[in-house]
Design a protein around this motif. Structure first.
Motif, mmCIF file in Angstrom:
data_model
loop_
_atom_site.group_PDB
_atom_site.id
_atom_site.type_symbol
_atom_site.label_atom_id
_atom_site.label_comp_id
_atom_site.label_asym_id
_atom_site.label_seq_id
_atom_site.Cartn_x
_atom_site.Cartn_y
_atom_site.Cartn_z
ATOM 1 N N TYR A 40 -16.567 -44.943 -34.187
ATOM 2 C CA TYR A 40 -17.263 -45.918 -33.355
ATOM 3 C C TYR A 40 -17.991 -47.127 -33.896
ATOM 4 O O TYR A 40 -17.452 -48.334 -33.486
ATOM 5 C CB TYR A 40 -18.513 -45.325 -32.372
ATOM 6 N N ARG A 74 -23.276 -55.968 -38.417
ATOM 7 C CA ARG A 74 -21.988 -55.691 -37.727
ATOM 8 C C ARG A 74 -20.912 -56.509 -37.686
ATOM 9 O O ARG A 74 -19.825 -56.250 -37.866
ATOM 10 C CB ARG A 74 -22.734 -55.452 -36.285
ATOM 11 N N GLY A 125 -28.308 -51.165 -31.444
ATOM 12 C CA GLY A 125 -29.459 -50.436 -31.882
ATOM 13 C C GLY A 125 -29.642 -49.313 -31.123
ATOM 14 O O GLY A 125 -29.145 -49.189 -29.993
ATOM 15 N N ASP A 153 -24.099 -49.940 -21.708
ATOM 16 C CA ASP A 153 -23.897 -48.844 -22.431
ATOM 17 C C ASP A 153 -22.599 -48.966 -23.526
ATOM 18 O O ASP A 153 -21.452 -48.894 -22.666
ATOM 19 C CB ASP A 153 -23.748 -47.383 -21.868
ATOM 20 N N THR A 154 -22.462 -49.047 -24.749
ATOM 21 C CA THR A 154 -21.521 -49.185 -25.513
ATOM 22 C C THR A 154 -21.314 -47.973 -26.360
ATOM 23 O O THR A 154 -20.180 -47.784 -26.803
ATOM 24 C CB THR A 154 -21.632 -50.194 -26.346
ATOM 25 N N GLY A 155 -22.443 -47.611 -26.824
ATOM 26 C CA GLY A 155 -22.221 -46.295 -27.757
ATOM 27 C C GLY A 155 -23.453 -45.125 -27.305
ATOM 28 O O GLY A 155 -23.816 -44.447 -28.108
ATOM 29 N N GLY A 156 -24.109 -45.454 -26.028
ATOM 30 C CA GLY A 156 -25.374 -44.762 -25.813
ATOM 31 C C GLY A 156 -26.315 -45.371 -25.075
ATOM 32 O O GLY A 156 -27.666 -44.747 -24.770
ATOM 33 N N SER A 157 -26.258 -46.679 -24.882
ATOM 34 C CA SER A 157 -27.365 -47.644 -24.837
ATOM 35 C C SER A 157 -28.106 -47.496 -23.569
ATOM 36 O O SER A 157 -29.211 -47.819 -23.374
ATOM 37 C CB SER A 157 -26.926 -49.026 -24.887
HETATM 38 N N1 ASN Z 1 -24.989 -50.367 -27.886
HETATM 39 C C1 ASN Z 1 -25.197 -49.097 -27.813
HETATM 40 O O1 ASN Z 1 -24.665 -48.601 -26.656
HETATM 41 C C2 ASN Z 1 -25.938 -48.447 -28.802
HETATM 42 C C3 ASN Z 1 -25.574 -48.240 -30.142
HETATM 43 N N2 ASN Z 1 -26.565 -47.431 -30.755
HETATM 44 C C4 ASN Z 1 -25.249 -49.395 -30.856
HETATM 45 O O2 ASN Z 1 -26.079 -49.735 -31.710
HETATM 46 O O3 ASN Z 1 -24.063 -49.562 -30.794
#
Ligand code: ASN
Length: 491
Positions: free
Chosen positions: A309, A358, A130, A174-178
């Motif tokens: 992603y 997901r 999220g 941080d996986t995608g910006g967390s």
């Molecule tokens: N986990 C992250 O880094 C946040 C990304 N917005 C995601 O929901 O995968």
């Protein structure tokens, strides 16, 4: 002196000079948390009894002049997907509501050895999925700058707690910006290190080829210091890299003359708000005035990174989360008659809607017939983006851009529209897909008074350059006074 306004370094100095005792620090911060975190919602669990006990032990050592450890007496908050021995680690999920790990994550071992004090575990999106912390099973987090706004996510609790003055530093993942997006939304500093710099051992896995643990702090120096302390390999994380130089503070003050910075036009193009674009352009001017050159460049495949992603991360999640079957870990559904029914009921009741979405997406992507078309294509795109960014790094020291397309949005504004939520990760995802380090620092305030974050991306293992540029930028612009003046609404 307001203890909650002090940075890690300032607190450390005051404890070393015996101006304050660790127990005074911890006591003052718990008072602050108890006065207003019911509104903010940044903590899921407060480690109060243990923290006070540890602080008293450190008081004694302080009296005896035995103040060992680079974080002697410094309070910290830890995202609730990082394993803490015998202390709840829920991932903000019903699935792990009662889960107490039997071991500490590598980063926890390091921080405990540094004599930092664990204040509690921080709220997050369930299993780190999220961008607003609205996916926590337990409660929402509110942004300390404006309680109608989200704090970002998934490390929303960690960023909000640092902004609110509950702890001088937190760890997020941080996986995608967390780490970076919540840092941007909350007006603090967040670093996603190079993939492999920090051991992932003990981080509950979401997407293992993308996940990294990183520090959230109020200033750049503290961030560099904490990263130094948590860096390092562990033999149970084969992707962690041994023996890297980590003395980031040594050259943090270096003059920026001659530094070459690239500003990709896609990072300030479609979907980026005018306020954010203006803030980045102003930051580019600041860097120029500091002696760097900033040139517009292109990363043509940027427009595909969000799709790639979400395919890759969901595929890995569907595999990683298969372990939650109601037998080995966590939540167990009642009343199932067969094994298959037990799995189904457990997973249906234990996971929230975003996690299920997901897992379903990832399972679909990995299934025969779709694998080549989706998963392999996404992996190819990952290679293309890495090539485009590597090429830039053969000429430039850093890549500059915003951290997020807009300042913090309102609670509820995007929670019904997943695509809108996913698009928010456009600017942070490239660093995860490529494994490159990236930092978010405050670069302005929106007209409505919400922080705007600036992102600096470096080549692999070039955190030193990022910290150097960020430190110089922070001398020109920071939100430190505004952070001190945040008035937390108490309900
Ligand atoms: N986990 C992250 O880094 C946040 C990304 N917005 C995601 O929901 O995968």
């Amino acid at each position: 002196m307001n203890i909650h306004e002090l940075t890690v370094e300032a607190l450390y100095d005051k404890i070393q000079s015996k101006e304050i005792k660790p127990s005074e620090v911890v006591g003052a911060l718990f008072d602050r948390i108890e006065a207003s975190d019911e509104t903010i919602g940044s903590f899921l669990f407060l480690n109060k009894e243990e923290a006070l006990k540890q602080a008293q032990t450190l008081d004694q050592l302080q009296e005896e002049d035995k103040m060992d450890g680079p974080l002697f007496g410094i309070p910290m908050g830890i995202k609730d997907n990082i394993c803490t021995k015998d202390i709840l680690t829920t991932c903000a999920s019903r699935m792990l509501e009662d889960f107490k790990p039997v071991y500490d994550a590598t980063v926890m071992e390091k921080l405990n050895d540094s004599n930092a004090i664990l204040m509690g575990k921080q709220n997050m999106d369930e299993f780190a999925m999220g961008s607003s912390t609205e996916n926590s099973y337990f409660k929402n987090v509110r942004n300390p700058w404006d309680t109608n706004a989200v704090p970002g996510g998934s490390s929303g609790g960690s960023a909000a707690a640092v902004a609110a003055g509950y702890v001088p530093f937190s760890l997020g993942s941080d996986t995608g910006g967390s780490v970076r997006q919540p840092a941007a939304f909350c007006g603090v500093v967040g670093m996603k290190p190079t993939y492999g710099r920090v051991s992932r051992y003990g981080l509950v896995a979401f997407a293992s080829s993308l996940d990294q643990i990183g520090p959230i702090t109020r200033n750049v120096r503290d961030n560099a210091k904490i990263l130094e302390l948590i860096s390092g390999t562990h033999n149970k994380d084969a992707t962690s890299v041994p023996d890297l130089a980590t003395d980031f503070l040594k050259n943090i003050d270096k003059d920026l003359t001659g530094m070459k910075i690239a500003l990709p036009k896609e990072f300030i193009g479609e979907g980026i708000s005018e306020e954010v674009e203006a803030s980045v352009k102003k930051a580019a001017e600041t860097f120029r005035s500091l002696g760097a050159t900033v040139e517009e460049v292109s990363i043509p495949h940027t427009k595909y990174v969000v799709s790639a992603y979400y395919l890759i991360a969901s595929s890995e999640a569907s595999s990683n989360l298969a372990r939650f079957d109601g037998i080995r870990y966590g939540y167990k559904a009642e009343g199932a008659e067969t094994l298959e029914e037990h799995y189904k009921k457990t997973r249906a009741e234990g996971f929230g809607p975003e996690v299920k979405r997901r897992i379903l997406l990832g399972t679909f992507v990995l299934s025969a017939g779709h694998y080549d078309q989706h998963y392999i294509r996404a992996q190819k795109l990952r290679g293309v983006i890495e090539k485009e960014m590597k090429e830039l790094f053969s000429e430039y020291d850093l890549i500059l851009g915003p951290t997020a397309p807009t300042p913090a949005f309102n609670i509820g504004e995007k929670s019904e529209d997943q695509l809108e939520m996913y698009k928010d990760d456009l600017l942070t995802i490239p660093a995860n897909l490529t494994g490159m380090p990236a930092l978010s620092i405050p670069s302005g305030l929106s007209a409505s008074g919400r922080p705007i974050g600036l992102q600096l991306i470096g080549d692999h293992f070039e955190e030193q350059k990022i910290y150097n540029a960020a430190f110089k930028f922070e001398e020109q612009f920071n939100l430190h006074e505004e952070l001190k003046q945040l008035k937390l609404e108490v309900r």
